[in-house]
Scaffold this motif. Structure first.
Motif, mmCIF file in Angstrom:
data_model
loop_
_atom_site.group_PDB
_atom_site.id
_atom_site.type_symbol
_atom_site.label_atom_id
_atom_site.label_comp_id
_atom_site.label_asym_id
_atom_site.label_seq_id
_atom_site.Cartn_x
_atom_site.Cartn_y
_atom_site.Cartn_z
ATOM 1 N N SER A 25 11.922 16.895 1.445
ATOM 2 C CA SER A 25 10.423 17.522 1.031
ATOM 3 C C SER A 25 9.389 16.353 0.524
ATOM 4 O O SER A 25 8.512 16.199 0.689
ATOM 5 C CB SER A 25 10.255 18.552 0.022
ATOM 6 O OG SER A 25 11.078 18.519 -1.035
ATOM 7 N N PHE A 26 10.018 15.299 -0.241
ATOM 8 C CA PHE A 26 9.687 14.077 -0.613
ATOM 9 C C PHE A 26 8.989 13.386 0.416
ATOM 10 O O PHE A 26 7.808 12.945 0.441
ATOM 11 C CB PHE A 26 10.470 13.141 -1.519
ATOM 12 C CG PHE A 26 9.573 12.118 -1.931
ATOM 13 C CD1 PHE A 26 9.055 12.022 -3.201
ATOM 14 C CD2 PHE A 26 9.959 10.789 -1.296
ATOM 15 C CE1 PHE A 26 8.190 10.753 -3.513
ATOM 16 C CE2 PHE A 26 9.384 9.689 -1.567
ATOM 17 C CZ PHE A 26 8.733 9.699 -2.911
ATOM 18 N N VAL A 61 1.062 -1.214 -0.108
ATOM 19 C CA VAL A 61 0.237 0.038 -0.066
ATOM 20 C C VAL A 61 0.728 1.218 0.072
ATOM 21 O O VAL A 61 0.700 2.132 -0.801
ATOM 22 C CB VAL A 61 -1.007 0.227 1.091
ATOM 23 C CG1 VAL A 61 -1.856 1.544 1.374
ATOM 24 C CG2 VAL A 61 -1.922 -1.092 1.291
ATOM 25 N N GLY A 62 1.918 1.137 0.771
ATOM 26 C CA GLY A 62 2.725 2.526 1.010
ATOM 27 C C GLY A 62 3.558 2.530 -0.409
ATOM 28 O O GLY A 62 3.710 3.734 -0.813
ATOM 29 N N ALA A 63 4.013 1.405 -0.795
ATOM 30 C CA ALA A 63 4.704 1.708 -2.042
ATOM 31 C C ALA A 63 3.869 2.169 -3.530
ATOM 32 O O ALA A 63 4.254 2.819 -4.142
ATOM 33 C CB ALA A 63 5.402 0.341 -2.599
ATOM 34 N N SER A 64 2.587 1.832 -3.375
ATOM 35 C CA SER A 64 1.641 2.410 -4.128
ATOM 36 C C SER A 64 1.294 3.620 -4.082
ATOM 37 O O SER A 64 1.478 4.672 -5.089
ATOM 38 C CB SER A 64 0.435 1.571 -4.272
ATOM 39 O OG SER A 64 0.614 0.105 -4.431
ATOM 40 N N LEU A 65 1.076 3.984 -2.980
ATOM 41 C CA LEU A 65 0.989 5.585 -2.536
ATOM 42 C C LEU A 65 2.397 6.405 -3.071
ATOM 43 O O LEU A 65 2.414 7.385 -3.657
ATOM 44 C CB LEU A 65 0.604 5.827 -1.325
ATOM 45 C CG LEU A 65 0.553 7.007 -0.623
ATOM 46 C CD1 LEU A 65 -0.830 7.680 -1.368
ATOM 47 C CD2 LEU A 65 0.242 7.042 0.839
ATOM 48 N N ALA A 66 3.194 5.767 -2.579
ATOM 49 C CA ALA A 66 4.643 6.410 -2.921
ATOM 50 C C ALA A 66 5.097 6.459 -4.448
ATOM 51 O O ALA A 66 5.594 7.467 -4.942
ATOM 52 C CB ALA A 66 5.816 5.620 -2.209
ATOM 53 N N THR A 67 4.685 5.532 -5.116
ATOM 54 C CA THR A 67 4.898 5.568 -6.714
ATOM 55 C C THR A 67 4.197 6.696 -7.320
ATOM 56 O O THR A 67 4.913 7.378 -8.176
ATOM 57 C CB THR A 67 4.537 4.053 -6.941
ATOM 58 O OG1 THR A 67 5.064 3.181 -6.489
ATOM 59 C CG2 THR A 67 4.668 4.164 -8.694
ATOM 60 N N LEU A 95 5.113 12.163 1.801
ATOM 61 C CA LEU A 95 4.508 11.130 1.833
ATOM 62 C C LEU A 95 4.055 10.913 3.410
ATOM 63 O O LEU A 95 3.142 10.010 3.672
ATOM 64 C CB LEU A 95 5.626 10.135 1.508
ATOM 65 C CG LEU A 95 5.398 8.659 1.265
ATOM 66 C CD1 LEU A 95 4.085 8.426 0.437
ATOM 67 C CD2 LEU A 95 6.385 7.952 1.129
ATOM 68 N N MET A 96 4.890 11.399 4.422
ATOM 69 C CA MET A 96 4.513 11.016 5.697
ATOM 70 C C MET A 96 3.005 11.342 6.088
ATOM 71 O O MET A 96 2.413 10.722 6.768
ATOM 72 C CB MET A 96 5.751 11.827 6.616
ATOM 73 C CG MET A 96 5.205 11.463 8.165
ATOM 74 S SD MET A 96 6.421 12.246 9.203
ATOM 75 C CE MET A 96 5.646 13.781 9.418
ATOM 76 N N VAL A 97 2.591 12.610 5.537
ATOM 77 C CA VAL A 97 1.567 13.140 5.839
ATOM 78 C C VAL A 97 0.429 12.252 5.270
ATOM 79 O O VAL A 97 -0.830 12.091 6.020
ATOM 80 C CB VAL A 97 1.237 14.616 5.402
ATOM 81 C CG1 VAL A 97 -0.032 14.972 5.375
ATOM 82 C CG2 VAL A 97 2.253 15.608 6.140
#
Length: 148
Positions: free
Chosen positions: A83-84, A43-49, A88-90
């Motif tokens: 900044s990236f 899920v995190g990788a999809s969001l991050a991609t 992503l953290m938010v």
């Protein structure tokens, strides 16, 4: 500027390599179930991609407008990585808390661990990627000490 095909290759390779390292490390460090951590990682990788593609496009457009080049100094690379990860953290913090069934403070600790890992990883990966696949607009893609 990079092509869409190049940006997609960059985003996918960034996430694939990152997930191979971060999921087992997170499961071990926080004593989480590997399967549940793996699902969270996907899920995190999809969001991050998606974030990676959008963020890098906007960042490069901003650099091109300000400097007429996408060349990145050391300071710019540090700004890029920080900044990236903050953006992503938010987006990812509430997902971690919900999926892992933990409070926001515990999720923040987990997220901060991911951030530390990915800050270093983002810096190294992006620098390596730019070296292996130079941006045609980057001219002599060298890290410089000057601002920009």
């Amino acid at each position: 500027m990079r092509t869409t095909k190049d940006r997609i290759r960059q985003a996918i390779s960034f996430e694939a390599i990152g997930i191979m390292f971060s999921v087992p490390l997170a499961a071990f460090t926080f004593d989480f179930d590997l399967g549940k951590t793996g699902a969270l990682g996907i899920v995190g990788a999809s969001l991050a991609t998606i974030w990676n593609y959008v963020f890098n496009l906007v960042f490069d457009l901003g650099l091109k407008k300000l400097n007429d080049s996408t060349q990145k100094s050391l300071r710019t690379r540090l700004l890029h990585a920080i900044s990236f990860e903050l953006g992503l953290m938010v987006m990812f913090l509430p997902i971690i808390a919900w999926w892992m069934g933990i409070g926001l403070v515990d999720a923040l600790i987990v997220d901060l661990a991911f951030i530390v890992f990915y800050l270093v990883y983002t810096f190294v990966f992006t620098w390596s990627y730019d070296t292996i696949f130079p941006d045609p607009d980057g001219k002599d893609e060298q890290v410089t000490a000057d601002s920009g």
